[in-house]
Design a protein around this motif. Structure first.
Motif, PDB file in Angstrom:
ATOM      1  N   ALA A 181       0.839  -1.198   0.000  1.00  0.00           N
ATOM      2  CA  ALA A 181       0.000   0.000   0.000  1.00  0.00           C
ATOM      3  C   ALA A 181       0.875   1.249   0.000  1.00  0.00           C
ATOM      4  O   ALA A 181       0.599   2.215  -0.713  1.00  0.00           O
ATOM      5  CB  ALA A 181      -0.927  -0.004   1.217  1.00  0.00           C
ATOM      6  N   ALA A 182       1.927   1.211   0.783  1.00  0.00           N
ATOM      7  CA  ALA A 182       2.829   2.365   0.847  1.00  0.00           C
ATOM      8  C   ALA A 182       3.544   2.561  -0.487  1.00  0.00           C
ATOM      9  O   ALA A 182       3.741   3.692  -0.943  1.00  0.00           O
ATOM     10  CB  ALA A 182       3.835   2.173   1.982  1.00  0.00           C
ATOM     11  N   VAL A 183       3.913   1.445  -1.131  1.00  0.00           N
ATOM     12  CA  VAL A 183       4.565   1.546  -2.443  1.00  0.00           C
ATOM     13  C   VAL A 183       3.604   2.162  -3.455  1.00  0.00           C
ATOM     14  O   VAL A 183       3.971   3.059  -4.225  1.00  0.00           O
ATOM     15  CB  VAL A 183       5.044   0.153  -2.918  1.00  0.00           C
ATOM     16  CG1 VAL A 183       5.490   0.204  -4.372  1.00  0.00           C
ATOM     17  CG2 VAL A 183       6.176  -0.339  -2.027  1.00  0.00           C
ATOM     18  N   ARG A 184       2.370   1.696  -3.464  1.00  0.00           N
ATOM     19  CA  ARG A 184       1.361   2.278  -4.362  1.00  0.00           C
ATOM     20  C   ARG A 184       1.236   3.766  -4.113  1.00  0.00           C
ATOM     21  O   ARG A 184       1.205   4.578  -5.032  1.00  0.00           O
ATOM     22  CB  ARG A 184      -0.011   1.639  -4.107  1.00  0.00           C
ATOM     23  CG  ARG A 184      -0.198   0.255  -4.644  1.00  0.00           C
ATOM     24  CD  ARG A 184      -1.681  -0.098  -4.693  1.00  0.00           C
ATOM     25  NE  ARG A 184      -2.324  -0.140  -3.385  1.00  0.00           N
ATOM     26  CZ  ARG A 184      -2.402  -1.231  -2.620  1.00  0.00           C
ATOM     27  NH1 ARG A 184      -1.877  -2.362  -3.039  1.00  0.00           N
ATOM     28  NH2 ARG A 184      -3.013  -1.181  -1.467  1.00  0.00           N
TER      29      ARG A 184
ATOM     30  N   ARG B 178      -9.563   3.736  -1.119  1.00  0.00           N
ATOM     31  CA  ARG B 178      -8.621   4.160  -0.076  1.00  0.00           C
ATOM     32  C   ARG B 178      -7.408   3.237  -0.042  1.00  0.00           C
ATOM     33  O   ARG B 178      -6.270   3.679   0.092  1.00  0.00           O
ATOM     34  CB  ARG B 178      -9.305   4.186   1.290  1.00  0.00           C
ATOM     35  CG  ARG B 178     -10.260   5.352   1.442  1.00  0.00           C
ATOM     36  CD  ARG B 178     -10.878   5.414   2.822  1.00  0.00           C
ATOM     37  NE  ARG B 178     -11.839   6.509   2.890  1.00  0.00           N
ATOM     38  CZ  ARG B 178     -11.527   7.766   3.168  1.00  0.00           C
ATOM     39  NH1 ARG B 178     -10.278   8.085   3.436  1.00  0.00           N
ATOM     40  NH2 ARG B 178     -12.446   8.706   3.187  1.00  0.00           N
ATOM     41  N   LYS B 179      -7.677   1.946  -0.180  1.00  0.00           N
ATOM     42  CA  LYS B 179      -6.542   1.025  -0.162  1.00  0.00           C
ATOM     43  C   LYS B 179      -5.687   1.205  -1.409  1.00  0.00           C
ATOM     44  O   LYS B 179      -4.461   1.142  -1.343  1.00  0.00           O
ATOM     45  CB  LYS B 179      -7.048  -0.415  -0.064  1.00  0.00           C
ATOM     46  CG  LYS B 179      -7.656  -0.698   1.299  1.00  0.00           C
ATOM     47  CD  LYS B 179      -7.748  -2.175   1.537  1.00  0.00           C
ATOM     48  CE  LYS B 179      -6.938  -2.543   2.755  1.00  0.00           C
ATOM     49  NZ  LYS B 179      -6.943  -3.983   2.994  1.00  0.00           N
ATOM     50  N   ALA B 180      -6.335   1.450  -2.547  1.00  0.00           N
ATOM     51  CA  ALA B 180      -5.575   1.636  -3.782  1.00  0.00           C
ATOM     52  C   ALA B 180      -4.615   2.807  -3.640  1.00  0.00           C
ATOM     53  O   ALA B 180      -3.480   2.749  -4.110  1.00  0.00           O
ATOM     54  CB  ALA B 180      -6.529   1.872  -4.956  1.00  0.00           C
ATOM     55  N   VAL B 181      -5.042   3.862  -2.988  1.00  0.00           N
ATOM     56  CA  VAL B 181      -4.171   5.040  -2.892  1.00  0.00           C
ATOM     57  C   VAL B 181      -3.285   5.004  -1.650  1.00  0.00           C
ATOM     58  O   VAL B 181      -2.612   5.976  -1.354  1.00  0.00           O
ATOM     59  CB  VAL B 181      -4.960   6.366  -2.925  1.00  0.00           C
ATOM     60  CG1 VAL B 181      -5.782   6.452  -4.195  1.00  0.00           C
ATOM     61  CG2 VAL B 181      -5.823   6.517  -1.691  1.00  0.00           C
ATOM     62  N   GLY B 182      -3.297   3.892  -0.910  1.00  0.00           N
ATOM     63  CA  GLY B 182      -2.271   3.761   0.120  1.00  0.00           C
ATOM     64  C   GLY B 182      -2.742   3.480   1.528  1.00  0.00           C
ATOM     65  O   GLY B 182      -1.925   3.391   2.434  1.00  0.00           O
TER      66      GLY B 182
ATOM     67  N   ILE C 175       2.404   5.113  -7.654  1.00  0.00           N
ATOM     68  CA  ILE C 175       1.373   4.963  -8.673  1.00  0.00           C
ATOM     69  C   ILE C 175       0.245   5.965  -8.465  1.00  0.00           C
ATOM     70  O   ILE C 175      -0.141   6.249  -7.330  1.00  0.00           O
ATOM     71  CB  ILE C 175       0.733   3.554  -8.588  1.00  0.00           C
ATOM     72  CG1 ILE C 175       1.808   2.478  -8.479  1.00  0.00           C
ATOM     73  CG2 ILE C 175      -0.198   3.318  -9.763  1.00  0.00           C
ATOM     74  CD1 ILE C 175       2.429   2.067  -9.763  1.00  0.00           C
ATOM     75  N   GLY C 176      -0.259   6.485  -9.575  1.00  0.00           N
ATOM     76  CA  GLY C 176      -1.514   7.230  -9.520  1.00  0.00           C
ATOM     77  C   GLY C 176      -2.537   6.494 -10.361  1.00  0.00           C
ATOM     78  O   GLY C 176      -2.245   6.093 -11.478  1.00  0.00           O
ATOM     79  N   PHE C 177      -3.721   6.271  -9.776  1.00  0.00           N
ATOM     80  CA  PHE C 177      -4.746   5.541 -10.520  1.00  0.00           C
ATOM     81  C   PHE C 177      -5.829   6.496 -11.023  1.00  0.00           C
ATOM     82  O   PHE C 177      -6.264   7.389 -10.293  1.00  0.00           O
ATOM     83  CB  PHE C 177      -5.433   4.508  -9.620  1.00  0.00           C
ATOM     84  CG  PHE C 177      -4.538   3.369  -9.226  1.00  0.00           C
ATOM     85  CD1 PHE C 177      -4.343   2.305 -10.101  1.00  0.00           C
ATOM     86  CD2 PHE C 177      -3.902   3.353  -7.999  1.00  0.00           C
ATOM     87  CE1 PHE C 177      -3.520   1.246  -9.740  1.00  0.00           C
ATOM     88  CE2 PHE C 177      -3.083   2.308  -7.638  1.00  0.00           C
ATOM     89  CZ  PHE C 177      -2.884   1.248  -8.506  1.00  0.00           C
TER      90      PHE C 177
END
Ligand SMILES: Nc1ncnc2c1ncn2[C@@H]1O[C@H](COP(=O)(O)OP(=O)(O)OP(=O)(O)O)[C@@H](O)[C@H]1O
Ligand SMILES: [Mg+2]
Lengths: 271, 395
Positions: free
Chosen positions: A90-93, B305-309, A97-99
């Motif tokens: 999660a921290a790496v994302r 929320r999980k996708a963004v960290g 990364i931007g989604f």
């Protein structure tokens, strides 16, 4: 933070080596990806195309570290995600990364600026700092005048701009956009594309975009064709792609490694 | 900062579903209110009893025949008036041992009559008990010695029989025998269920003749200080054991009475509060249920929320806070309702003295927060464990 890349700035932002992804569905194994190798370098601009159900979204989710491959190696920001816990990933994302999603995925009850600031919460930034950066990001996408609007008070194009600002706010290396224009009319879609391209050109953010729109795909520097969970060989990038024959087969079938190495640009060929 | 954000998100979520949040809280509100009311009334009852027992006087010791155990039948007394003197002498305080021999009798004056408790006593009573005289005087030693037919009556009885006229010097009939009123007690209210303003005190010797009895029911002693209660108690029992070797006597102190009554009331309060707490549990189940709905509804938000960290614990904490917020707001409303209800009830009914102790609202608040954690943990963990992809793909 855990999100920093460890292999130096020359490492590609994203790297997939022979990844597969299969799902168990009622005892049946669905193979969504059957061995894909791919590199996304810094400043890359690639379009992922292919028929519905071919595995494009699955690929994007893997590249973005939202999902883990069944087999194969996936590196996000230079780190093999197999070695990371869910929270580390999660921290790496968050850092890399931007989604951008087809359905925008904005929080309905939250203002534009707070939507954009949301990823920074998980970086542990203070609220004032979060909002400052969010305002900046919104200004960069031309939404500086809509800070306190809620999603419902914005047009589709404006919502997608807010979503792009949210993807940008953490200064990612890569923007992953799964059909970002899918819910927009052609003109608005092109505006959003122009914005993504500008970010790619001026800020060096790599952009990978899934699209069914051939005009959209044609603007990318290269195209990644997915069919039945595999990458199809594509012709070397041409300055003027022929939009009438997007699925044209290339006679000489280069290896996927060759393909990706060629298009990933600087430092992409590691073999 | 993440915590602050989690609070903000939780508040926003509850606000967005105001009616639903309120209805969900209702179970907790009612449960907490019921517990607060019952504890307040239980505490009030206990304090009322304490006031009454302590109002009798300080450092009292009551000596009765037999074993004083909850549920055991009263024992026929063999105590005599002379035993009071023996105890008094042993203690070095002759004349300081109150005796009592009581019975219910009809008391008449003119056409008015009342049924009251007639106590045969001695002059030590005002020394031992708090029993102020409003008019006239109390019984004297000579009244006991000469079996004089004089009486001191309670203020309530005086009002009933004499209807405002001065009772002093009048003759009334107690169980058919004429007694002259020599004193009227000041009002002291009722104590342990008996209306003390309705009593008649007559010399114990006169009472023995009136009731055809040669014994007395009980003695009452007053220790000079709290420290000496045990000593006085032991001495009194020793004297009686010496005189009646094969009989048992009990000497109870106020603390013992309060202890027993307090235990009974405490148990009653606990049982009632526990029953009320069941509705708190039901409220908790409702919270759990709504939180599961909320997690389902916001699956995409969780995925995003999980996708963004967001880490697992960020999401878990957010939903846990939401559940705790729900139950603690319910708890606060319940405390307000409970305190208001308890005060209202005790204002409306004299028999329900309510006392709000600081700990019962504090405990109610803590319990409602605990209910939130307990019943929020399952939905919150479910939210935290959602895979970002699965959550984002959900429609
Ligand atoms: N969670 C899942 N469980 C089972 N099968 C899945 C799951 N997710 C995807 N699939 C299957 O994997 C294959 C690829 O799906 P994917 O969503 O990647 O396709 P796509 O190329 O993005 O399609 P589209 O263009 O319609 O968005 C499909 O056959 C799909 O049914
Ligand atoms: Mg898709």
């Amino acid at each position: 933070m855990t999100g920093q890349h460890v292999t130096g700035p020359a490492a590609p932002a994203l790297e997939a080596i022979d990844v597969t992804r299969s799902y168990q569905l009622d005892g049946v194994t669905v193979e969504a990806l059957r061995g894909v190798s791919l590199t996304v370098g810094r400043g890359d601009y690639a379009a992922v195309v292919g028929p519905s159900g071919s595995g494009k979204s699955t690929l994007m989710h893997l590249l973005g570290g939202l999902d883990r491959p069944t087999t194969g190696v996936l590196r996000v920001g230079g780190r093999d995600i197999a070695a990371l816990t869910g929270d580390e990933l999660a921290a790496v994302r968050n850092a890399t990364i931007g989604f951008v999603f087809q359905a925008f995925q904005l929080l309905g009850r939250t203002s534009a600026v707070d939507n954009v600031a949301m990823p920074l919460v998980y970086r542990g930034l203070r609220r004032a700092e979060r909002r400052r950066r969010a305002r900046e990001a919104l200004e960069r996408v031309g939404m500086g005048h809509r800070l306190d609007h809620r999603p419902a008070q914005l047009s589709g194009g404006e919502q997608q701009r807010v979503a792009i600002a949210r993807a940008l706010v953490g200064d990612p290396q890569v923007l992953l956009a799964d059909e970002p224009t899918g819910n927009l009319d052609t003109r608005t879609g092109m505006e959003v594309m122009a914005l993504l391209e500008e970010l790619n050109r001026n800020q060096g953010v790599a952009v990978v975009i899934v699209t069914h729109d051939l005009d959209v795909a044609a603007r990318a520097h290269r195209q990644i064709r997915v069919r039945d969970g595999r990458l199809e060989p594509t012709p070397a990038p041409t300055p003027t792609p022929d939009p009438t024959s997007p699925a044209k087969q290339h006679p000489g079938r280069p290896t996927e490694r060759h393909l990706t190495g060629e298009v990933a640009g600087r430092g992409g060929t590691s073999s | 900062m993440r915590l602050a954000e989690a609070w903000r998100v939780a508040v926003t979520a509850l606000r967005a579903n105001r009616l639903r949040s309120l209805l969900t809280m209702l179970g907790v509100v009612i449960g907490v209110a019921a517990v607060v009311v019952l504890v307040a009334i239980g505490t009030g009852a206990k304090q009322e009893v304490e006031n009454q027992v302590n109002g009798l006087g300080a450092n009292l010791i009551i000596v009765v025949p037999g074993k004083l155990e909850f549920g055991s039948a009263p024992t026929k007394s063999r105590l005599e008036l002379a035993d009071a003197d023996r105890i008094g002498r042993a203690l070095g305080t002759p004349g300081q041992v109150a005796v009592t021999l009581s019975s219910g009798e009809t008391v008449r004056f003119g056409n008015n009559s009342a049924f009251s408790t007639v106590n045969g006593t001695n002059p030590a009573v005002p020394e031992v008990f708090v029993r102020p005289i409003a008019r006239g005087q109390y019984l004297r030693e000579s009244d006991v010695d000469t079996r004089r037919r004089v009486a001191v009556i309670g203020s309530g009885l005086a009002a009933t029989l004499f209807e405002g006229a001065d009772p002093l010097g009048r003759n009334l009939s107690v169980g058919g025998v004429r007694f002259r009123v020599i004193g009227v007690f000041a009002s002291v209210g009722s104590s342990l269920g008996s209306d003390r303003d309705n009593e008649v005190h007559i010399p114990v010797t006169a009472a023995q003749r009136l009731f055809g009895d040669r014994t007395v029911d009980a003695f009452a002693l007053k220790a000079p200080s709290t420290d000496e209660i045990e000593g006085v108690r032991a001495t009194a029992l020793a004297v009686l054991a010496d005189r009646y070797p094969d009989e048992e006597f009990s000497a109870v102190t106020q603390d013992q009475i309060l202890g027993t009554v307090g235990r009974i009331l405490g148990l009653l309060t606990t049982v009632l509060a526990a029953i009320a707490a069941i509705s708190l549990l039901v409220g908790g189940v409702g919270v759990s249920n709504i939180m599961l709905v909320s997690v389902r509804e916001r699956t995409r938000e969780i995925g995003l929320r999980k996708a963004v960290g967001a880490r697992t614990r960020d999401v878990t904490l957010q939903f846990l806070l939401e559940a705790v917020l729900l139950t603690t707001i319910g708890g606060i409303l319940g405390i307000a309702l409970g305190v208001g209800g308890a005060l209202g009830l005790s204002a409306a009914f004299d028999q329900l003295p309510a006392v709000i102790t600081w700990w019962s609202p504090a405990l109610a608040f803590a319990v409602s927060a605990a209910v939130g954690i307990f019943f929020g943990v399952v939905p919150a963990r479910r939210a935290g464990r959602l895979e970002p992809v699965v959550a984002l793909r959900s429609e």
